[in-house]
Design a protein around this motif. Structure first.
Motif, PDB file in Angstrom:
ATOM      1  N   ALA A  89      30.530 -16.720  -8.661  1.00  0.00           N
ATOM      2  CA  ALA A  89      31.472 -15.229  -9.248  1.00  0.00           C
ATOM      3  C   ALA A  89      32.680 -15.357  -8.912  1.00  0.00           C
ATOM      4  N   GLY A  90      33.584 -14.950  -9.912  1.00  0.00           N
ATOM      5  CA  GLY A  90      34.883 -15.012  -9.563  1.00  0.00           C
ATOM      6  C   GLY A  90      35.340 -13.698 -10.061  1.00  0.00           C
ATOM      7  N   ASP A  91      36.380 -13.575 -11.040  1.00  0.00           N
ATOM      8  CA  ASP A  91      36.762 -12.353 -11.478  1.00  0.00           C
ATOM      9  C   ASP A  91      35.863 -11.779 -12.683  1.00  0.00           C
ATOM     10  N   GLU A  92      34.627 -11.406 -12.321  1.00  0.00           N
ATOM     11  CA  GLU A  92      33.586 -11.172 -13.383  1.00  0.00           C
ATOM     12  C   GLU A  92      33.857  -9.540 -13.723  1.00  0.00           C
ATOM     13  N   ASP A  93      33.353  -9.286 -14.903  1.00  0.00           N
ATOM     14  CA  ASP A  93      33.606  -7.899 -15.406  1.00  0.00           C
ATOM     15  C   ASP A  93      32.304  -7.579 -15.719  1.00  0.00           C
ATOM     16  N   GLU A  94      32.168  -6.489 -16.391  1.00  0.00           N
ATOM     17  CA  GLU A  94      30.851  -5.567 -16.848  1.00  0.00           C
ATOM     18  C   GLU A  94      30.469  -6.631 -17.798  1.00  0.00           C
ATOM     19  N   LYS A  95      31.055  -7.075 -18.638  1.00  0.00           N
ATOM     20  CA  LYS A  95      30.759  -7.926 -19.856  1.00  0.00           C
ATOM     21  C   LYS A  95      30.034  -9.209 -19.524  1.00  0.00           C
ATOM     22  N   SER A  96      30.514  -9.688 -18.279  1.00  0.00           N
ATOM     23  CA  SER A  96      30.121 -11.060 -17.892  1.00  0.00           C
ATOM     24  C   SER A  96      28.799 -10.693 -17.102  1.00  0.00           C
ATOM     25  N   TRP A  97      28.582  -9.559 -16.700  1.00  0.00           N
ATOM     26  CA  TRP A  97      27.385  -9.095 -15.945  1.00  0.00           C
ATOM     27  C   TRP A  97      26.330  -8.858 -16.905  1.00  0.00           C
ATOM     28  N   GLN A  98      26.587  -8.500 -18.044  1.00  0.00           N
ATOM     29  CA  GLN A  98      25.536  -8.220 -19.338  1.00  0.00           C
ATOM     30  C   GLN A  98      25.184  -9.563 -19.873  1.00  0.00           C
ATOM     31  N   ASP A  99      26.411 -10.520 -19.887  1.00  0.00           N
ATOM     32  CA  ASP A  99      26.151 -11.771 -20.338  1.00  0.00           C
ATOM     33  C   ASP A  99      24.895 -12.428 -19.512  1.00  0.00           C
ATOM     34  N   VAL A 100      25.114 -12.361 -17.934  1.00  0.00           N
ATOM     35  CA  VAL A 100      24.189 -12.995 -17.180  1.00  0.00           C
ATOM     36  C   VAL A 100      22.781 -12.456 -17.238  1.00  0.00           C
ATOM     37  N   LEU A 101      22.586 -10.889 -17.683  1.00  0.00           N
ATOM     38  CA  LEU A 101      21.243 -10.575 -17.770  1.00  0.00           C
ATOM     39  C   LEU A 101      20.688 -10.920 -19.108  1.00  0.00           C
ATOM     40  N   ARG A 102      21.600 -11.188 -19.892  1.00  0.00           N
ATOM     41  CA  ARG A 102      20.832 -11.806 -21.276  1.00  0.00           C
ATOM     42  C   ARG A 102      20.591 -13.205 -21.122  1.00  0.00           C
ATOM     43  N   VAL A 103      21.249 -13.811 -20.593  1.00  0.00           N
ATOM     44  CA  VAL A 103      21.120 -15.291 -20.199  1.00  0.00           C
ATOM     45  C   VAL A 103      19.552 -15.563 -19.549  1.00  0.00           C
ATOM     46  N   LEU A 104      19.223 -14.793 -18.391  1.00  0.00           N
ATOM     47  CA  LEU A 104      18.306 -14.736 -17.629  1.00  0.00           C
ATOM     48  C   LEU A 104      17.220 -14.391 -18.506  1.00  0.00           C
ATOM     49  N   GLU A 105      17.130 -13.295 -19.273  1.00  0.00           N
ATOM     50  CA  GLU A 105      16.128 -12.863 -20.338  1.00  0.00           C
ATOM     51  C   GLU A 105      15.808 -14.154 -21.569  1.00  0.00           C
ATOM     52  N   ASP A 106      16.962 -14.656 -21.864  1.00  0.00           N
ATOM     53  CA  ASP A 106      16.562 -15.876 -22.985  1.00  0.00           C
ATOM     54  C   ASP A 106      16.020 -16.723 -22.221  1.00  0.00           C
ATOM     55  N   GLU A 107      16.307 -17.245 -21.023  1.00  0.00           N
ATOM     56  CA  GLU A 107      15.900 -18.230 -20.408  1.00  0.00           C
ATOM     57  C   GLU A 107      14.427 -18.047 -20.244  1.00  0.00           C
ATOM     58  N   HIS A 108      14.095 -16.851 -19.599  1.00  0.00           N
ATOM     59  CA  HIS A 108      12.560 -16.473 -19.520  1.00  0.00           C
ATOM     60  C   HIS A 108      11.893 -16.788 -20.565  1.00  0.00           C
ATOM     61  N   GLN A 109      12.479 -16.148 -21.576  1.00  0.00           N
ATOM     62  CA  GLN A 109      11.636 -16.116 -23.045  1.00  0.00           C
ATOM     63  C   GLN A 109      11.448 -17.574 -23.502  1.00  0.00           C
ATOM     64  N   ARG A 110      12.538 -18.542 -23.292  1.00  0.00           N
ATOM     65  CA  ARG A 110      12.534 -19.891 -23.625  1.00  0.00           C
ATOM     66  C   ARG A 110      11.363 -20.609 -22.830  1.00  0.00           C
ATOM     67  N   LEU A 111      11.165 -20.234 -21.484  1.00  0.00           N
ATOM     68  CA  LEU A 111      10.285 -20.844 -20.619  1.00  0.00           C
ATOM     69  C   LEU A 111       8.967 -20.605 -21.157  1.00  0.00           C
ATOM     70  N   ARG A 112       8.959 -19.245 -21.487  1.00  0.00           N
ATOM     71  CA  ARG A 112       7.425 -18.873 -21.906  1.00  0.00           C
ATOM     72  C   ARG A 112       7.095 -19.543 -22.936  1.00  0.00           C
ATOM     73  N   ALA A 113       7.856 -19.606 -23.859  1.00  0.00           N
ATOM     74  CA  ALA A 113       7.649 -20.445 -25.194  1.00  0.00           C
ATOM     75  C   ALA A 113       7.267 -21.998 -25.188  1.00  0.00           C
ATOM     76  N   ALA A 114       8.018 -22.459 -23.993  1.00  0.00           N
ATOM     77  CA  ALA A 114       7.858 -23.860 -23.669  1.00  0.00           C
ATOM     78  C   ALA A 114       6.214 -23.907 -23.046  1.00  0.00           C
ATOM     79  N   ILE A 115       6.023 -23.117 -22.214  1.00  0.00           N
ATOM     80  CA  ILE A 115       4.561 -23.189 -21.692  1.00  0.00           C
ATOM     81  C   ILE A 115       3.497 -22.879 -22.948  1.00  0.00           C
ATOM     82  N   GLU A 116       3.790 -21.991 -23.524  1.00  0.00           N
ATOM     83  CA  GLU A 116       2.752 -21.767 -24.600  1.00  0.00           C
ATOM     84  C   GLU A 116       2.786 -23.058 -25.734  1.00  0.00           C
TER      85      GLU A 116
END
Length: 150
Positions: A85-112
């Motif tokens: 993490a460098g000079d992050e801002d609120e948008k980059s934090w929200q992006d991290v949360l979105r990426v985490l959620e997206d990757e979780h859902q993609r992993l679930r779909a792959a398992i299914e």
């Protein structure tokens, strides 16, 4: 009848965002944090919450890739494992949360999408089980970082 995929998905979800007997989930540990809190480090060169969350997203991607045989190099950020993490801002934090959620859902779909035969493979089963353990391990670290800031 409950199948192997159902058990693995329940385990994965209880570590990430469903109520579990163990306490706070990974997503629960990240809920309501301010930018200042996620960028705080207990000491120089120690990981912060922003980095732990991105690391967890990356490993959900890596597990999915290993399960599906997907080509390496398709993660949303350049690099692997730990992302500083460098000079992050609120948008980059929200992006991290979105990426985490997206990757979780993609992993679930792959398992299914895995066949019963693929799920009978012990290596795959341990990989999926390990992804849940990984989430809980880092959820605990995040909870500790939050308490250290108090």
């Amino acid at each position: 009848m409950i199948g192997v995929a159902d058990v693995l998905l329940a385990n994965l979800d209880s570590a990430y965002d469903r109520k579990g007997w163990h306490g706070t989930t990974l997503r629960g540990s990240l809920r309501g944090l301010w930018l200042e809190e996620v960028l705080w480090r207990p000491k120089p060169k120690r990981h912060n919450v922003w980095e732990l969350a991105m690391h967890c997203a990356y490993w959900k991607y890596a597990v999915r890739r290993r399960l599906t045989g997907e080509k390496r190099g398709t993660f949303v950020r350049k690099g692997s494992n730990w992302f500083a993490a460098g000079d992050e801002d609120e948008k980059s934090w929200q992006d991290v949360l979105r990426v985490l959620e997206d990757e979780h859902q993609r992993l679930r779909a792959a398992i299914e999408s895995l066949s019963k035969r693929a799920l009978d493979d012990r290596k795959r089963m341990h990989l999926i089980y390990g992804a849940a353990a990984h989430d809980l391990y880092h959820a605990g670290q995040i909870q500790l970082l939050k308490r250290l800031q108090e």
